[in-house]
Motif scaffolding. Structure first.
Motif, PDB file in Angstrom:
ATOM      1  N   LYS B 144      41.922  32.694 -54.400  1.00 26.57           N
ATOM      2  CA  LYS B 144      43.263  32.406 -54.111  1.00 26.57           C
ATOM      3  C   LYS B 144      43.193  31.436 -53.185  1.00 26.57           C
ATOM      4  O   LYS B 144      43.719  30.342 -52.756  1.00 26.57           O
ATOM      5  CB  LYS B 144      44.084  33.582 -53.404  1.00 26.57           C
ATOM      6  N   ARG B 145      42.081  31.306 -52.100  1.00 20.42           N
ATOM      7  CA  ARG B 145      41.879  30.556 -51.020  1.00 20.42           C
ATOM      8  C   ARG B 145      41.371  29.160 -51.761  1.00 20.42           C
ATOM      9  O   ARG B 145      41.726  28.434 -51.096  1.00 20.42           O
ATOM     10  CB  ARG B 145      40.846  31.108 -50.070  1.00 20.42           C
ATOM     11  N   VAL B 146      40.433  29.230 -52.652  1.00 20.43           N
ATOM     12  CA  VAL B 146      39.966  27.743 -53.307  1.00 20.43           C
ATOM     13  C   VAL B 146      41.314  27.322 -53.954  1.00 20.43           C
ATOM     14  O   VAL B 146      41.463  25.925 -53.714  1.00 20.43           O
ATOM     15  CB  VAL B 146      38.923  28.319 -54.383  1.00 20.43           C
ATOM     16  N   GLY B 147      42.099  28.336 -54.453  1.00 19.45           N
ATOM     17  CA  GLY B 147      43.398  27.613 -55.226  1.00 19.45           C
ATOM     18  C   GLY B 147      44.263  26.798 -54.134  1.00 19.45           C
ATOM     19  O   GLY B 147      44.671  25.766 -54.460  1.00 19.45           O
ATOM     20  N   LEU B 148      44.125  27.527 -53.055  1.00 21.18           N
ATOM     21  CA  LEU B 148      44.930  26.873 -51.909  1.00 21.18           C
ATOM     22  C   LEU B 148      44.284  25.577 -51.229  1.00 21.18           C
ATOM     23  O   LEU B 148      44.794  24.657 -51.292  1.00 21.18           O
ATOM     24  CB  LEU B 148      45.250  27.811 -50.786  1.00 21.18           C
ATOM     25  N   ALA B 149      42.832  25.594 -51.363  1.00 24.15           N
ATOM     26  CA  ALA B 149      42.257  24.534 -50.772  1.00 24.15           C
ATOM     27  C   ALA B 149      42.401  23.221 -51.646  1.00 24.15           C
ATOM     28  O   ALA B 149      42.388  22.243 -51.407  1.00 24.15           O
ATOM     29  CB  ALA B 149      40.610  24.863 -50.550  1.00 24.15           C
ATOM     30  N   ARG B 150      42.436  23.622 -53.011  1.00 20.84           N
ATOM     31  CA  ARG B 150      42.869  22.511 -53.833  1.00 20.84           C
ATOM     32  C   ARG B 150      44.171  21.894 -53.648  1.00 20.84           C
ATOM     33  O   ARG B 150      44.447  20.903 -53.755  1.00 20.84           O
ATOM     34  CB  ARG B 150      42.642  23.288 -55.483  1.00 20.84           C
ATOM     35  N   ALA B 151      45.019  22.853 -53.453  1.00 21.91           N
ATOM     36  CA  ALA B 151      46.518  22.461 -53.323  1.00 21.91           C
ATOM     37  C   ALA B 151      46.647  21.801 -52.061  1.00 21.91           C
ATOM     38  O   ALA B 151      47.593  20.692 -52.139  1.00 21.91           O
ATOM     39  CB  ALA B 151      47.376  23.655 -53.315  1.00 21.91           C
ATOM     40  N   ILE B 152      45.955  22.027 -51.089  1.00 26.01           N
ATOM     41  CA  ILE B 152      46.206  21.265 -49.820  1.00 26.01           C
ATOM     42  C   ILE B 152      45.140  20.001 -49.471  1.00 26.01           C
ATOM     43  O   ILE B 152      45.258  19.289 -48.819  1.00 26.01           O
ATOM     44  CB  ILE B 152      46.053  22.173 -48.444  1.00 26.01           C
ATOM     45  N   ALA B 153      44.165  19.650 -50.640  1.00 19.39           N
ATOM     46  CA  ALA B 153      43.204  18.800 -50.402  1.00 19.39           C
ATOM     47  C   ALA B 153      43.916  17.510 -50.642  1.00 19.39           C
ATOM     48  O   ALA B 153      43.595  16.530 -49.744  1.00 19.39           O
ATOM     49  CB  ALA B 153      42.258  18.985 -51.593  1.00 19.39           C
ATOM     50  N   TYR B 154      44.819  17.397 -51.236  1.00 25.07           N
ATOM     51  CA  TYR B 154      45.632  15.986 -51.438  1.00 25.07           C
ATOM     52  C   TYR B 154      46.718  15.696 -50.439  1.00 25.07           C
ATOM     53  O   TYR B 154      47.313  14.825 -50.410  1.00 25.07           O
ATOM     54  CB  TYR B 154      46.568  16.637 -52.917  1.00 25.07           C
ATOM     55  N   ARG B 155      46.931  16.584 -49.240  1.00 30.58           N
ATOM     56  CA  ARG B 155      47.841  16.078 -48.068  1.00 30.58           C
ATOM     57  C   ARG B 155      49.067  16.252 -48.914  1.00 30.58           C
ATOM     58  O   ARG B 155      49.919  15.354 -48.608  1.00 30.58           O
ATOM     59  CB  ARG B 155      47.571  14.925 -47.443  1.00 30.58           C
ATOM     60  N   PRO B 156      49.605  17.462 -49.357  1.00 34.51           N
ATOM     61  CA  PRO B 156      50.816  17.379 -50.009  1.00 34.51           C
ATOM     62  C   PRO B 156      51.866  17.651 -48.825  1.00 34.51           C
ATOM     63  O   PRO B 156      51.732  18.000 -47.677  1.00 34.51           O
ATOM     64  CB  PRO B 156      50.993  18.687 -50.891  1.00 34.51           C
ATOM     65  N   ASP B 157      53.257  17.121 -49.194  1.00 39.21           N
ATOM     66  CA  ASP B 157      54.288  17.412 -48.032  1.00 39.21           C
ATOM     67  C   ASP B 157      55.096  18.816 -48.120  1.00 39.21           C
ATOM     68  O   ASP B 157      55.579  19.298 -47.398  1.00 39.21           O
ATOM     69  CB  ASP B 157      55.520  16.279 -48.497  1.00 39.21           C
ATOM     70  N   ILE B 158      54.745  19.395 -49.569  1.00 46.81           N
ATOM     71  CA  ILE B 158      55.265  20.589 -49.805  1.00 46.81           C
ATOM     72  C   ILE B 158      54.511  21.548 -50.375  1.00 46.81           C
ATOM     73  O   ILE B 158      53.564  21.025 -51.289  1.00 46.81           O
ATOM     74  CB  ILE B 158      56.558  20.091 -50.721  1.00 46.81           C
TER      75      ILE B 158
END
Ligand SMILES: Nc1ncnc2c1ncn2[C@@H]1O[C@H](COP(=O)(O)OP(=O)(O)O)[C@@H](O)[C@H]1O
Ligand SMILES: [Mg+2]
Lengths: 277, 248
Positions: B144-158
């Protein structure tokens, strides 16, 4: 266009046959599936020229489809060539008479390079690689990895289907030409070294009657088979539903559909491609 | 920044969403609660454009994403980071490759910079030095944490979370909640979380909405939800088998 067709047939289907599955239902779902494959083909083609290119997957697939299929192709081509050599020898020996067996050479090369090897390679690769594509992509589908691709802004077609289709398109002709060589060598071996046919005449007749186009038309066919295998495998993978069982279904379907398609398309290609140019 | 307007979706005969309306503002954390199978994931997948609505629309900064062409849609989806229910890590890639997936493809960063960003994203979720492990070597919580890291790596707004605390033990679940709050504070992102875990809902939410029978039947601050006089909401937040909710 295809989508529209599919859609209109769907509409018809829901209104007219809510429960009972009439022949028209099966015809509809057949058309719908043809539509899906057509759409995937179209999207793949459209995405061929768009960046970013997935070089890593492409190379990985080249290896998977090409290099790793070598043992299987070697074996099937060798035994295909042997048995074809055996029957050709028998035919000439029995019907035309002793001495005419040297004419087996060009017959064997023709039959192998135009029909037998492209088909054998196509069937073997659809069993080995098409099924693996369906299983891999199907697993990605049911574990939401395809959705994850999408959420990261990557187009699943561009990322998954394009490199596989390209690799398959490139590798099938390579495997076929390799299979041609093995098969012809096996036919030669059987005739010359086992049955004692004159080696010089066998080679001379082969070279005399063989044409480059015979080999080329086999390669064209196998390139088409390559696209069929990859598209069917990816299509079945992408439409996988319902857990591990669904993945199993997708893989068997891939092999069955791709194999049948290969045999059907092969006939029409044989008919359509000119005998010589 | 996100508005969902009168969203309808059915699969065959099954009506899943029947007129969902909601709004997610900048910097806000919205939690959607609801029973398993009530269509929470389907709602999320509409928001990132994976599903097309039968009726209604999803607006991201005023743009109806169902009307976008593929390439434009992908540009919009890159503004989202999504954590999937089962993490959905690419299992043919290492952790590092997973996290750098979007960076490598759609940014001009050099390999060195990408490496740094991957490290930083992993550090943000409390993981260090695991770039070369494969997903199958990780525990559920780590995935889950890696999944989250992948999601935020991009600097998303949402950032969208699909049941972030489901399937892991309560302590790790709470750690994930802490992470959710930290992500919001550090990255100043809007957050939409879908869950049926009331403990985490109360902990992280600015507002909570309940999805029931294809609609948002109640929406309000955690306090308002706790004191709601809607029987369905009361039954759900107290986890009782007795009450107006029968189908399960
Ligand atoms: N791709 C799909 N095709 C058909 N039915 C689906 C699909 N996705 C979800 N559903 C159905 O929609 C309903 C809601 O699913 P989901 O949103 O995953 O529930 P949850 O609230 O637990 O996340 C389920 O009954 C499921 O069967
Ligand atoms: Mg769900």
């Amino acid at each position: 266009m295809l989508g529209l067709l599919t859609w209109s047939f769907n509409l018809l289907n829901h209104k007219m046959f809510p429960i009972a599955k009439s022949p028209l239902y099966y015809f509809n779902s057949f058309l719908q599936q043809v539509g899906e494959v057509g759409l995937l083909f179209f999207q793949t083609f459209k995405n061929l020229f768009k960046k970013p290119w997935e070089k890593r997957i492409f190379i990985q697939q080249l290896e998977e489809i090409g290099v790793r299929s070598l043992p299987v192709v070697s074996l099937t081509a060798a035994f295909g060539g042997l048995v074809f050599g055996l029957q050709t020898y028998l035919g000439f020996h029995r019907y035309i008479g002793p001495g005419s067996e040297t004419y087996g050479g060009p017959i064997i090369s023709l039959g192998l390079s135009k029909e037998l090897i492209p088909i054998l390679v196509g069937l073997m690769v659809s069993g080995r690689v098409g099924s693996a594509m369906a299983a891999e992509i199907g697993t990605m589908k049911i574990t939401e990895q395809i959705d994850a691709l999408f959420s990261l802004g990557a187009d699943p077609t561009r990322y998954l289907v394009v490199p596989r289709t390209l690799a398959s398109l490139v590798m099938l002709p390579c495997l076929t030409i390799y299979g041609d060589i093995i098969g012809m060598a096996a036919g030669f071996f059987y005739n010359v070294y086992i049955m004692g046919v004159n080696r010089v005449l066998y080679i001379r007749n082969t070279l005399l009657y063989m044409e480059l186009w015979d080999i080329m038309s086999g390669l064209i066919k196998s390139a088409v088979f390559g696209v069929i295998i990859a598209l069917i495998g990816c299509w079945q993978g992408l439409r996988t539903e319902g857990g591990a069982e669904g993945v199993g279904r997708a893989t068997t379907r891939t092999v069955v559909i791709a194999s049948i398609l290969i045999l059907i398309v092969n006939f029409f290609l044989s008919k359509a491609l000119p005998a010589d140019i | 920044m996100i508005r969902v307007i009168d969203l309808h979706k059915s699969f065959g005969q099954k009506k899943v969403l029947q007129g969902v309306n909601l709004r997610l503002k900048h910097g806000e954390t919205l939690v959607i609660i609801g029973q398993s199978g009530c269509g929470k994931s389907v709602l999320l997948k509409h928001i990132i454009g994976l599903f097309k609505p039968d009726k209604g629309s999803v607006l991201v900064d005023g743009v109806d994403i169902a009307k976008l062409k593929d390439d434009e849609l992908h540009k919009v989806t890159r503004r989202f980071g999504m954590l999937f229910q089962g993490s959905a890590l690419f299992d043919s890639m290492t952790v590092g490759q997973n996290v750098s997936f979007g960076l490598e493809r759609y940014t001009d960063f050099s390999q060195e910079e990408i490496k740094e960003l991957v490290k930083e994203s992993l550090a943000k979720v409390g993981l260090i030095g695991i770039e070369n492990l494969m997903p199958y070597e990780l525990s559920g919580g780590m995935k889950k944490r890696v999944g989250l890291a992948r999601a935020i790596a991009y600097r998303p707004d949402i950032i969208l979370y699909d049941e972030p605390s489901t399937g892991i033990d309560p302590i790790r679940a709470d750690a994930i909640n802490e992470l959710v709050i930290r992500m919001k504070e550090e990255l100043k992102v809007a957050t939409l979380i879908i869950t049926h875990d009331m403990v985490s809902a109360y902990k992280v939410a600015d507002r909570i909405g309940m999805l029931y029978e294809g609609q948002i039947i109640e929406m309000g601050s955690p306090e308002e939800i706790k004191n709601s006089d809607n029987q369905v909401v009361q039954q759900f937040i107290h986890g009782k088998a007795e009450g107006p909710i029968k189908n399960w």
